[in-house]
Design a protein around this motif. Structure first.
Motif, PDB file in Angstrom:
ATOM      1  N   UNK A  57       1.890  -3.996  10.460  1.00  0.00           N
ATOM      2  CA  UNK A  57       2.016  -3.056  11.582  1.00  0.00           C
ATOM      3  C   UNK A  57       3.286  -2.205  11.509  1.00  0.00           C
ATOM      4  N   UNK A  58       4.408  -2.813  11.164  1.00  0.00           N
ATOM      5  CA  UNK A  58       5.695  -2.101  11.221  1.00  0.00           C
ATOM      6  C   UNK A  58       6.323  -1.988   9.838  1.00  0.00           C
ATOM      7  N   UNK A  59       6.866  -0.779   9.555  1.00  0.00           N
ATOM      8  CA  UNK A  59       7.669  -0.577   8.339  1.00  0.00           C
ATOM      9  C   UNK A  59       9.045  -0.110   8.787  1.00  0.00           C
ATOM     10  N   UNK A  60      10.081  -0.775   8.290  1.00  0.00           N
ATOM     11  CA  UNK A  60      11.452  -0.397   8.651  1.00  0.00           C
ATOM     12  C   UNK A  60      12.241  -0.062   7.392  1.00  0.00           C
ATOM     13  N   UNK A  61      13.089   0.965   7.489  1.00  0.00           N
ATOM     14  CA  UNK A  61      14.015   1.226   6.386  1.00  0.00           C
ATOM     15  C   UNK A  61      15.380   0.624   6.694  1.00  0.00           C
ATOM     16  N   UNK A  62      15.577   0.218   7.948  1.00  0.00           N
ATOM     17  CA  UNK A  62      16.864  -0.349   8.349  1.00  0.00           C
ATOM     18  C   UNK A  62      16.632  -1.769   8.892  1.00  0.00           C
ATOM     19  N   UNK A  63      17.329  -2.711   8.286  1.00  0.00           N
ATOM     20  CA  UNK A  63      17.163  -4.131   8.644  1.00  0.00           C
ATOM     21  C   UNK A  63      17.569  -4.396  10.098  1.00  0.00           C
TER      22      UNK A  63
END
Ligand SMILES: NC(=O)c1ccc[n+]([C@@H]2O[C@H](COP(=O)([O-])OP(=O)(O)OC[C@H]3O[C@@H](n4cnc5c(N)ncnc54)[C@H](O)[C@@H]3O)[C@@H](O)[C@H]2O)c1
Length: 372
Positions: A57-63
């Motif tokens: 569902x979610x993609x993040x470039x920042x942890x």
């Protein structure tokens, strides 16, 4: 057994994740136990591509954004080893359970800090590699304890870097899921064959013999540059290390992490006693028996299929042992089932590696302080 479904995140969509962890975690047979909900990676386009490919569902470039979003209960940290400690601390501070890919940290002090933070917050941590989940390692332990090779005198274990990481199939491509740069494996902190490969055999060695007492070593950089993708890259993490380990009562072991060449078989150790030897999976030259051995011999993935969660479709997906360690965490979260794949065992192995580097730098034998 609870009906909790653990919301799971993958931190780092690199080689181990793309080849193994994301394919395992996205299988529908797990939906009663976990949901792969988030993937995080700063490399351009990688998190989005991984999320799309593996139905996340979610993609993040920042942890930090991933943790702040509050969408995961547990994560696997699958980033370069030098990042694990800070990322582990941040996850614990956000109330998230953690599976660490090997190695958990690069120093024992960092490992202790994480262990204490997890205990304070009531969070669970599993630290790969769970080598003692493997039936053959348990059998070696039993054989030695039962005196099958007489009085054990010494052991050897280790691994060589070779060009394994350069040649992984996700390194040489043109898209974000196949152009993954392995050159951090050459650099401090966290690079080199000890943290990457010898760590497996040290987990088996100490799982079989128990905690060690002292370490000395010689270590340095033998290959000052390594080639990847047509370019030469500088190496500053030691790639050539020979370690002597004292288990007490004059029982010694040799462990090695080298650019090339092996003394031992796979990640299994060799054990020498007054009445014989265990070398790899052989006792005095003959294959020894262990639960599942004959079934494993008929399967293309061999002993990987003997790990308890490696069933059904998971038998044919890569990196089964890492997947197994993740499921040790999931069971622990859901059912309070304790695991033998502990952060304390990982810390002891990390201390051996760290002490070896310090011994090589100082010329002094190093006493070990941790146990498990
Ligand atoms: N490659 C293997 O065969 C293998 C097998 C078992 C375990 N492991 C372990 O898995 C871990 C990752 O190894 P790998 O070979 O997959 O590395 P890799 O270099 O292939 O991938 C690492 C990924 O982490 C990403 N990354 C970097 N900084 C990040 C950050 N701040 N937040 C999130 N992601 C970040 C990179 O962009 C990259 O995609 C290591 O601990 C390694 O020891 C690797």
């Amino acid at each position: 057994m609870t009906d909790t479904v653990v919301r799971f995140g993958v931190v780092g969509a690199g080689s181990v994740s793309v080849r193994g962890l994301l394919p395992h975690l996205s299988q529908p047979d797990l939906h009663d136990r976990l949901r792969l909900v988030a993937v995080c990676d700063p490399a351009p386009g990688r998190a989005e591509a991984a999320a799309a490919k593996f139905g996340c569902q979610y993609a993040f470039t920042d942890y930090s954004d991933m943790l702040a979003a509050g969408v995961v209960d547990a994560i696997t940290i699958a980033t370069p080893i030098g990042l694990h400690y800070e990322q582990g601390k941040m996850a614990l501070d956000a109330g998230v359970h953690i599976h660490f890919n090997k190695t958990m940290t690069t120093t024992a002090a960092e490992a202790t800090d994480l262990i204490e933070r997890a205990a304070t917050r009531g969070l669970k941590m599993v630290a790969s590699p769970g080598e003692m989940l493997r039936p053959h390692n348990q059998r070696v332990k039993e054989l030695i304890a039962a005196g099958a090779i007489g009085t054990l005198c010494w052991a050897a274990c280790g691994a060589a870097f070779g060009r394994y990481h350069e040649e992984e199939r996700v390194r040489g491509g043109a898209d974000p899921l196949s152009n993954i740069d392995p050159t951090w494996y050459y650099r401090k902190p966290g690079g080199g064959p000890l943290y990457d490969m010898t760590v497996y055999s040290l987990h088996a060695l100490t799982g079989i013999l128990g905690p060690a007492k002292r370490v000395t070593a010689m270590s340095g950089v033998r290959l000052r540059e390594r080639e990847f993708a047509g370019k030469m890259h500088p190496v500053d993490a030691d790639d050539n290390t020979l370690i002597l380990i004292d288990f007490g009562d004059n029982l010694f072991a040799l462990a090695y992490g080298t650019p090339a060449g092996r003394l031992t078989e796979g990640f299994a150790g060799s054990y020498f006693g007054t009445a014989g030897s265990i070398v790899g999976r052989k006792l005095n030259g003959e294959p020894f028996d262990y639960p599942g051995r004959d079934e494993a011999a008929t399967h293309s993935q061999g002993d990987q299929i003997l790990l308890p969660h490696v069933v059904g479709v998971h038998r044919d997906i890569e990196e089964q042992h890492v997947w197994e360690d993740i499921m040790q965490l999931v069971d622990w979260i859901r059912d309070d089932t304790p695991t033998i794949v502990t952060a304390e065992h990982a810390r002891h192995v990390i201390e051996i590696i760290e002490a070896a580097y310090r011994a090589a730098d100082t010329g002094q034998v190093q006493e070990l302080a941790t146990t498990f």
